[in-house]
Design an enzyme around this catalytic site. Sequence first.
Site, short mmCIF file in Angstrom:
data_model
loop_
_atom_site.label_atom_id
_atom_site.label_comp_id
_atom_site.label_asym_id
_atom_site.label_seq_id
_atom_site.Cartn_x
_atom_site.Cartn_y
_atom_site.Cartn_z
N TRP A 93 1.09 -1.35 0.01
CA TRP A 93 -0.43 0.46 0.41
C TRP A 93 1.04 1.00 0.05
CZ3 TRP A 93 1.94 2.15 4.53
CH2 TRP A 93 1.92 1.35 4.99
N ASN A 94 1.96 1.27 0.45
CA ASN A 94 2.76 2.52 -0.18
C ASN A 94 3.11 3.39 -0.72
OD1 ASN A 94 4.85 0.47 -0.54
ND2 ASN A 94 6.79 1.66 0.82
N PRO B 153 -2.97 -6.16 -6.04
CA PRO B 153 -2.68 -4.62 -4.83
C PRO B 153 -3.23 -4.66 -3.50
CG PRO B 153 -4.74 -3.77 -6.13
CD PRO B 153 -4.61 -5.24 -6.49
N ASP B 154 -2.57 -4.41 -2.52
CA ASP B 154 -3.49 -4.16 -1.35
C ASP B 154 -5.16 -3.44 -1.23
OD1 ASP B 154 -2.14 -4.08 2.04
OD2 ASP B 154 -4.23 -2.74 1.41
N GLY C 43 6.85 -6.29 -0.39
CA GLY C 43 6.09 -6.06 0.81
C GLY C 43 7.31 -6.36 2.12
N SER C 44 6.63 -6.81 2.65
CA SER C 44 7.55 -6.85 4.29
C SER C 44 7.52 -8.55 3.91
CB SER C 44 6.51 -7.24 5.16
OG SER C 44 5.19 -8.38 5.42
N GLU D 71 11.19 -7.84 -3.29
CA GLU D 71 11.38 -6.55 -2.72
C GLU D 71 10.96 -6.56 -1.49
OE1 GLU D 71 13.42 -4.86 -4.77
OE2 GLU D 71 13.91 -6.55 -6.37
N LEU D 72 11.53 -6.38 -0.59
CA LEU D 72 11.46 -6.74 1.15
C LEU D 72 11.96 -5.28 1.88
CD1 LEU D 72 12.58 -10.41 2.01
CD2 LEU D 72 10.23 -8.91 0.80
N CYS E 18 10.23 2.26 1.70
CA CYS E 18 10.75 0.53 2.32
C CYS E 18 12.76 1.00 1.90
CB CYS E 18 10.94 -0.17 0.93
SG CYS E 18 11.49 0.02 -0.74
N GLU F 223 11.73 -3.35 11.79
CA GLU F 223 11.34 -2.02 10.81
C GLU F 223 10.18 -1.52 11.29
OE1 GLU F 223 9.56 -3.22 6.91
OE2 GLU F 223 10.82 -1.67 5.76
#
Length: 524
Positions: free
Chosen positions: A164-165, A189-190, A239-240, A261-262, A295, A393
């Site tokens: 979502w960011n 998507p979120d 995401g995370s 991609e975390l 991120c 994080e």
Amino acid sequence: MTVTPLALTRPASVTDAFLRRLVARVPGSSGATWKLTEVYTGDVLVELPQSTPADIEQAFTVARAAQERWAATPLKRRLEVFKRAHALFVDRARIVTDLIQVESGKNRRMAIEETCDPAMVMSHYLTRAAKLLAPVKRGGPVPFLTTSTEVRQPKGVVGIIAPWNFPFATGISDAVPALMAGNAVVLKPDNKTALSPLYGVEMLEEAGLPKGLFQVVCGEGPDVGPTLIDQANYVMFTGSTATGRVIGERAGRNLIGCCLELGGKNPMIVLDDADLDETVQGAIFGAFGNTGQICMHIERIYLPESRYDEFKNAYVAKTKALDVRAAYDFGPDMGSLVSTDHMGRVKAHVDDAVAKGATVLCGGKPRPDLGPAFFEPTILEGVTKDMLCGVTETFGPVVALHKYRTVDEAVAFANDTEYGLNASVWGGDVTAARAVASRIESGNVNINDILATAYAAKGTPSGGVKNSGVGARHGDQGLLKYTDVKNVAVLKKQVMGPRGGQTYEKYVEGMLSGLKLMRRLRIR
Ligand code: NAD
């Protein structure tokens, strides 16, 4: 911090009819919906359909059929779609900005910057795709008599799972090279931020992308993820770190590739010759840009002992003066967090740090008077590794200041983390700063900048090391990862093995001298 009460009017472009049109492309056969809200007010904007496993399978069936036709379309014609899309994306940047703002609550300055990302990615790959996708003829094992050609083929249907960011950037930018390479895409998507990527897909279709090729399915991650991964030929996930492990495990079981991609716990090292004003300004963006939900943003700042107080005082003063509020204009320096849930997580990190002995230099509290999910820009001191925000994080507007005595110590502190996404080094002597950068374990290091210089360099791959990811976006591999290589080899005359009554002994002799000759020829 300036507090300005305001009467908030939703952007004129965000009409109910527009939103209903956007979500109409999301399959939801069960009738279940998710209430997508305006972050600044908490008001429901639209009911977002939730896709069932059967809906997702059907989306893949349609995408797969469209992909076969798309892959057979000459590359030149595929790329023309993106030339037209680039113009549309730039012309409609303000509408996209409105959507990003209502669904994410970020300030307008960050939202409009986000709209530029897909256009930059299109520009880059419009100049590289033809070269990257062209067959490459290579020498075969026997000179003159053999050839081998590297042929790039699309993977098929790429599943993209986005956070979502940066919903528009991660939803659309990662799809662009996949589509150019001849793939179809199914995007998840979120739920909170489905509007801007849905509009991106609509614009791509307006630019000529065949209908059906780019599908969007929605739902909570654990509900949608398994079916999506099981149907996909490749998965692109942002995401995370925790979710990345789940995605990577399932992709591994299915023997498909994935790019992860975390998260990060990104350090900033200030060297003793750094310019104070520029460094402080950089740290403002690094910690509070996008309300700390980038991120690659900065959560740890390492300062030389000799300049600690000078930097701290200037940084705290500038942070206290930030204009934080809800507005659909370019005024505020910082907007809201994405949700009250996420605000609770950020608050828990700060409360935990304070309970364990950290000092709040400024901020530290939610601001319900500004909106449901606002949190003050917060600077902490005395953060240690037994605190949540000392190791994991936070992903909010919270940063910790630390002192170092020697550069070796600063590098050791910066590397003392499981993450390795981004780092930022500030100093007057760029050669010295480069030397520090070379010692940092990170996929990206920005010198005298926080993140934009690395991230906007679309020709260079950008990804994480350690627990921050696998693979990269951007650069040649950002497109080639969406392709399989077919090695097409031709033998013009059969020469392998003994010929015409030759003994095997003679054949082996010839083969071994041939090896030596070929080595000598290649060296020359
Ligand atoms: P998240 O991992 O909770 O969710 C990301 C996406 O995965 C969402 O669409 C979510 O619905 C989906 N998801 C969740 N569980 C799933 C599951 N079991 N199966 C399939 N999909 C699932 O992350 P978030 O909170 O939305 O985003 C913030 C995180 O993203 C931060 O850690 C941030 O650092 C990271 N991030 C990384 C990059 C990068 O390029 N490295 C960029 C942006 C954000």
